[in-house]
Scaffold this active site. Structure first.
Site, PDB file in Angstrom:
ATOM      1  N   ASP A   3       1.092  -1.227  -0.083  1.00  0.00           N
ATOM      2  CA  ASP A   3      -0.157   0.086  -0.013  1.00  0.00           C
ATOM      3  C   ASP A   3       0.923   1.409  -0.035  1.00  0.00           C
ATOM      4  O   ASP A   3       1.596   1.429   0.923  1.00  0.00           O
ATOM      5  CB  ASP A   3      -0.969   0.037   1.118  1.00  0.00           C
ATOM      6  CG  ASP A   3      -1.634   1.123   1.525  1.00  0.00           C
ATOM      7  OD1 ASP A   3      -1.479   1.876   0.580  1.00  0.00           O
ATOM      8  OD2 ASP A   3      -2.562   1.241   2.367  1.00  0.00           O
ATOM      9  N   HIS A  16      -8.538   5.020   2.518  1.00  0.00           N
ATOM     10  CA  HIS A  16      -7.700   3.832   2.142  1.00  0.00           C
ATOM     11  C   HIS A  16      -8.313   3.105   1.175  1.00  0.00           C
ATOM     12  O   HIS A  16      -8.912   1.837   1.650  1.00  0.00           O
ATOM     13  CB  HIS A  16      -7.499   3.085   3.647  1.00  0.00           C
ATOM     14  CG  HIS A  16      -6.415   3.667   4.532  1.00  0.00           C
ATOM     15  ND1 HIS A  16      -5.114   3.380   4.383  1.00  0.00           N
ATOM     16  CD2 HIS A  16      -6.696   4.380   5.384  1.00  0.00           C
ATOM     17  CE1 HIS A  16      -4.583   4.336   5.460  1.00  0.00           C
ATOM     18  NE2 HIS A  16      -5.420   4.791   6.117  1.00  0.00           N
ATOM     19  N   ASP A  55      -4.160  -1.578  -2.073  1.00  0.00           N
ATOM     20  CA  ASP A  55      -2.679  -2.281  -2.369  1.00  0.00           C
ATOM     21  C   ASP A  55      -2.395  -2.361  -3.664  1.00  0.00           C
ATOM     22  O   ASP A  55      -3.624  -3.089  -4.541  1.00  0.00           O
ATOM     23  CB  ASP A  55      -2.801  -3.845  -1.511  1.00  0.00           C
ATOM     24  CG  ASP A  55      -2.980  -3.484  -0.214  1.00  0.00           C
ATOM     25  OD1 ASP A  55      -2.358  -2.832   0.600  1.00  0.00           O
ATOM     26  OD2 ASP A  55      -4.199  -4.073   0.159  1.00  0.00           O
ATOM     27  N   ASN A 112      16.225  -7.900   0.462  1.00  0.00           N
ATOM     28  CA  ASN A 112      15.086  -8.608   0.397  1.00  0.00           C
ATOM     29  C   ASN A 112      13.996  -7.941   0.961  1.00  0.00           C
ATOM     30  O   ASN A 112      13.962  -7.398   2.164  1.00  0.00           O
ATOM     31  CB  ASN A 112      15.144  -9.922   1.232  1.00  0.00           C
ATOM     32  CG  ASN A 112      14.193 -11.189   0.732  1.00  0.00           C
ATOM     33  OD1 ASN A 112      12.811 -10.634   0.940  1.00  0.00           O
ATOM     34  ND2 ASN A 112      14.363 -12.240   0.404  1.00  0.00           N
ATOM     35  N   ASP A 121      -7.574  -7.444   0.980  1.00  0.00           N
ATOM     36  CA  ASP A 121      -7.341  -6.229   1.614  1.00  0.00           C
ATOM     37  C   ASP A 121      -8.120  -6.162   2.876  1.00  0.00           C
ATOM     38  O   ASP A 121      -9.266  -6.664   2.810  1.00  0.00           O
ATOM     39  CB  ASP A 121      -7.800  -5.312   0.635  1.00  0.00           C
ATOM     40  CG  ASP A 121      -7.194  -3.695   1.271  1.00  0.00           C
ATOM     41  OD1 ASP A 121      -6.339  -3.713   1.754  1.00  0.00           O
ATOM     42  OD2 ASP A 121      -8.171  -2.681   0.715  1.00  0.00           O
ATOM     43  N   TYR A 162       0.566   0.199  14.890  1.00  0.00           N
ATOM     44  CA  TYR A 162      -0.192   0.056  13.646  1.00  0.00           C
ATOM     45  C   TYR A 162       0.199   0.737  12.579  1.00  0.00           C
ATOM     46  O   TYR A 162       0.512   2.009  12.628  1.00  0.00           O
ATOM     47  CB  TYR A 162      -1.485   0.628  13.978  1.00  0.00           C
ATOM     48  CG  TYR A 162      -2.419   0.356  12.794  1.00  0.00           C
ATOM     49  CD1 TYR A 162      -2.746  -0.811  12.656  1.00  0.00           C
ATOM     50  CD2 TYR A 162      -3.065   1.322  12.082  1.00  0.00           C
ATOM     51  CE1 TYR A 162      -3.671  -1.163  11.339  1.00  0.00           C
ATOM     52  CE2 TYR A 162      -3.689   1.305  11.122  1.00  0.00           C
ATOM     53  CZ  TYR A 162      -4.121  -0.143  10.747  1.00  0.00           C
ATOM     54  OH  TYR A 162      -4.959  -0.249   9.599  1.00  0.00           O
ATOM     55  N   LYS A 165      -3.010  -2.829   8.050  1.00  0.00           N
ATOM     56  CA  LYS A 165      -3.256  -4.263   8.055  1.00  0.00           C
ATOM     57  C   LYS A 165      -2.413  -4.927   7.060  1.00  0.00           C
ATOM     58  O   LYS A 165      -1.703  -4.300   6.063  1.00  0.00           O
ATOM     59  CB  LYS A 165      -4.669  -4.630   7.907  1.00  0.00           C
ATOM     60  CG  LYS A 165      -5.372  -5.745   8.539  1.00  0.00           C
ATOM     61  CD  LYS A 165      -5.408  -5.828  10.061  1.00  0.00           C
ATOM     62  CE  LYS A 165      -5.383  -7.051  10.749  1.00  0.00           C
ATOM     63  NZ  LYS A 165      -5.139  -6.899  12.221  1.00  0.00           N
ATOM     64  N   ASP A 188      -2.876  -7.527   4.726  1.00  0.00           N
ATOM     65  CA  ASP A 188      -3.465  -7.453   3.393  1.00  0.00           C
ATOM     66  C   ASP A 188      -2.642  -8.520   2.258  1.00  0.00           C
ATOM     67  O   ASP A 188      -1.864  -8.200   1.655  1.00  0.00           O
ATOM     68  CB  ASP A 188      -3.389  -6.097   2.631  1.00  0.00           C
ATOM     69  CG  ASP A 188      -4.410  -5.193   3.455  1.00  0.00           C
ATOM     70  OD1 ASP A 188      -5.136  -5.763   4.259  1.00  0.00           O
ATOM     71  OD2 ASP A 188      -3.982  -4.022   3.368  1.00  0.00           O
TER      72      ASP A 188
HETATM   73  C1  F6R Z   1      -7.649  -0.859   7.898  1.00  0.00           C
HETATM   74  C2  F6R Z   1      -7.359   0.758   7.078  1.00  0.00           C
HETATM   75  C3  F6R Z   1      -8.569   1.730   7.385  1.00  0.00           C
HETATM   76  C4  F6R Z   1      -7.973   2.590   8.274  1.00  0.00           C
HETATM   77  C5  F6R Z   1      -8.789   3.945   8.585  1.00  0.00           C
HETATM   78  C6  F6R Z   1      -8.128   4.927   9.497  1.00  0.00           C
HETATM   79  O1  F6R Z   1      -6.680  -1.708   7.368  1.00  0.00           O
HETATM   80  O2  F6R Z   1      -6.781   0.950   6.419  1.00  0.00           O
HETATM   81  O3  F6R Z   1      -9.595   1.204   7.938  1.00  0.00           O
HETATM   82  O4  F6R Z   1      -7.302   2.122   9.472  1.00  0.00           O
HETATM   83  O5  F6R Z   1      -9.264   4.557   7.674  1.00  0.00           O
HETATM   84  O6  F6R Z   1      -6.961   5.433   8.901  1.00  0.00           O
HETATM   85  P1  F6R Z   1      -5.969   6.607   9.295  1.00  0.00           P
HETATM   86  O7  F6R Z   1      -5.260   5.997  10.831  1.00  0.00           O
HETATM   87  O8  F6R Z   1      -4.832   6.580   8.288  1.00  0.00           O
HETATM   88  O9  F6R Z   1      -6.879   7.677   9.605  1.00  0.00           O
HETATM   89 MG    MG Z   2      -4.644  -2.393   2.252  1.00  0.00          MG
HETATM   90 MG    MG Z   3      -3.793   0.420   3.664  1.00  0.00          MG
END
Ligand code: F6R
Ligand code: MG
Ligand code: MG
Length: 365
Positions: free
Chosen positions: A11, A18, A52, A103, A130, A230, A233, A235
């Site tokens: 990603d 996202h 992704d 790698n 995803d 964090y 994820k 994916d």
């Molecule tokens: C889960 C994902 C989304 C973000 C959410 C908050 O894998 O990518 O659910 O966690 O949109 O995103 P941020 O923390 O970037 O504001």
């Molecule tokens: Mg993703």
């Molecule tokens: Mg993402």
């Protein structure tokens, strides 16, 4: 011919949250691979699943090849430049390290690779998911490779009766790759006992016991474990060879009709049903639901055919409706109990601080 299939995905930025990468990001990344991969790779196919982007390479350099991995890393850096130019959200998100070190494993991108002796016709499937993690493939692969209720070839085909060897990784172990090898059919209760825990035990690969050939390769990285906090994820992507000594395409697809509940969804911290969607699909509801795409190809003399989109069929519209209902039913209970992941799997640190503060306010009567 010895052919290596490598999927490397990351990603590196997306439109409107996202949701999905921009067309320009995909194009620039693809052009970079084509120009810089001359003499190194035989073919390239670029696609996206949610936010992704996945680079599928065919080449003759074997798995874990430094030059191929560097090409993917540099392509993602190039794509990240576009993401920054366009102001995409989360530009370069999965590129967790500053410098390439041989790698891409452990650096953020997910990798699934296999080196094979090409059959005269070599059909294979490329899955990309995803808003979920590698354990999402545990149940569908278990059912497709060990359960005649989903894979009648285990009963009917003379080429699969000996079963398969599952290589299962303990993904909580971070000092190295901690692997157990178990055989079907005799070890299926042991396999099931491990695979029920999708966040700790993940199928890494599966081999035919008929001829020792690799059938499956899954990306096992957990960003959770690499970054210690964090960063999105995991994916996961996977490669599955089909037909002949392996399950038929339709047998591998059949467990995806379940829409089994997996970890991920909103903020990587919930449970949701895995929805099989058409290739290049975005996510939507509650940043999900967790989705999976599947391209079917043949590879011949290290060149890909055009892909077939296996989940683009009226049958899967019905399944998607069922899975939407399953998603809504669990979402009705919001944060409560089974709808959200346990504390150890919550992907955002904010709640940790909150609970630590509250812990100090408790008084014992
Ligand atoms: C889960 C994902 C989304 C973000 C959410 C908050 O894998 O990518 O659910 O966690 O949109 O995103 P941020 O923390 O970037 O504001
Ligand atoms: Mg993703
Ligand atoms: Mg993402």
């Amino acid at each position: 011919m010895r052919t290596t299939l490598s999927i490397i995905k990351a990603d590196i930025g997306s439109i409107g949250g996202h949701i999905k990468p921009s067309r320009q990001l995909l194009e620039r990344t693809r052009e970079f691979v084509i120009n810089s991969g001359k003499g190194l790779i035989d073919d390239i196919y670029v696609s996206h699943t949610g936010d992704d982007i996945a680079l599928l390479f065919s080449h003759q350099k074997g798995t874990g090849n430094e030059d191929v991995h560097k090409l993917a890393w540099d392509a993602f850096l190039e794509g990240t430049k576009v993401a920054k130019e366009q102001g995409l959200y989360g530009a370069g998100q999965d590129l967790l390290k500053d410098a390439f070190s041989g790698n891409v494993k452990g650096m953020g991108p997910a990798v699934a690779e296999m080196e094979i002796e090409e059959r005269p016709n070599e059909p294979f499937l490329f899955f990309a998911a995803d808003k979920t993690d590698p354990g999402a493939y545990n149940l569908p692969l278990y059912l497709a490779f060990s359960d005649p209720m989903f894979c009648p070839g285990l009963m009917l085909s003379p080429k699969m009766g000996k079963g398969f060897t599952f290589h299962i990784m303990d993904v909580e172990y971070t000092e190295g790759d901690r692997i157990i090898e178990l055989n079907t059919p005799e070890d299926i209760y042991d396999i099931a006992s491990l695979l029920r825990d999708n966040e700790k035990f993940v199928i890494e690969s599966i081999y035919s016991r008929e001829n020792g050939e690799i059938a499956v390769s899954v990306s096992t990285s957990r960003l959770h474990n690499i970054a210690g906090k964090y960063t999105g994820k995991d994916d996961p992507v996977s490669l599955v060879r089909v037909q002949g000594n392996f399950p038929a395409t339709g047998e591998v697809l059949s467990p995806y009709s379940i829409g089994h509940y997996v970890a991920g969804f909103m903020r990587g911290s919930h449970i949701g049903p895995l929805m099989p969607v058409k290739i290049n699909s975005p996510v939507s509801y509650f940043d999900g639901p967790p989705i999976v795409t599947c391209h079917a190809f043949c590879v011949h003399n290290c060149k890909f055919t055009e892909p077939a989109d296996t989940f683009d069929h009226p049958f899967w519209d019905y399944v998607r409706d069922k899975i939407s209902r399953k998603a809504l039913e669990l979402r009705e209970q919001g944060f409560s109990g089974a709808a959200m992941l346990p504390y150890s799997e919550l992907e955002y640190g904010g709640i940790v601080e909150r609970l630590e503060r509250l812990d100090k306010l408790f008084k014992v009567r």
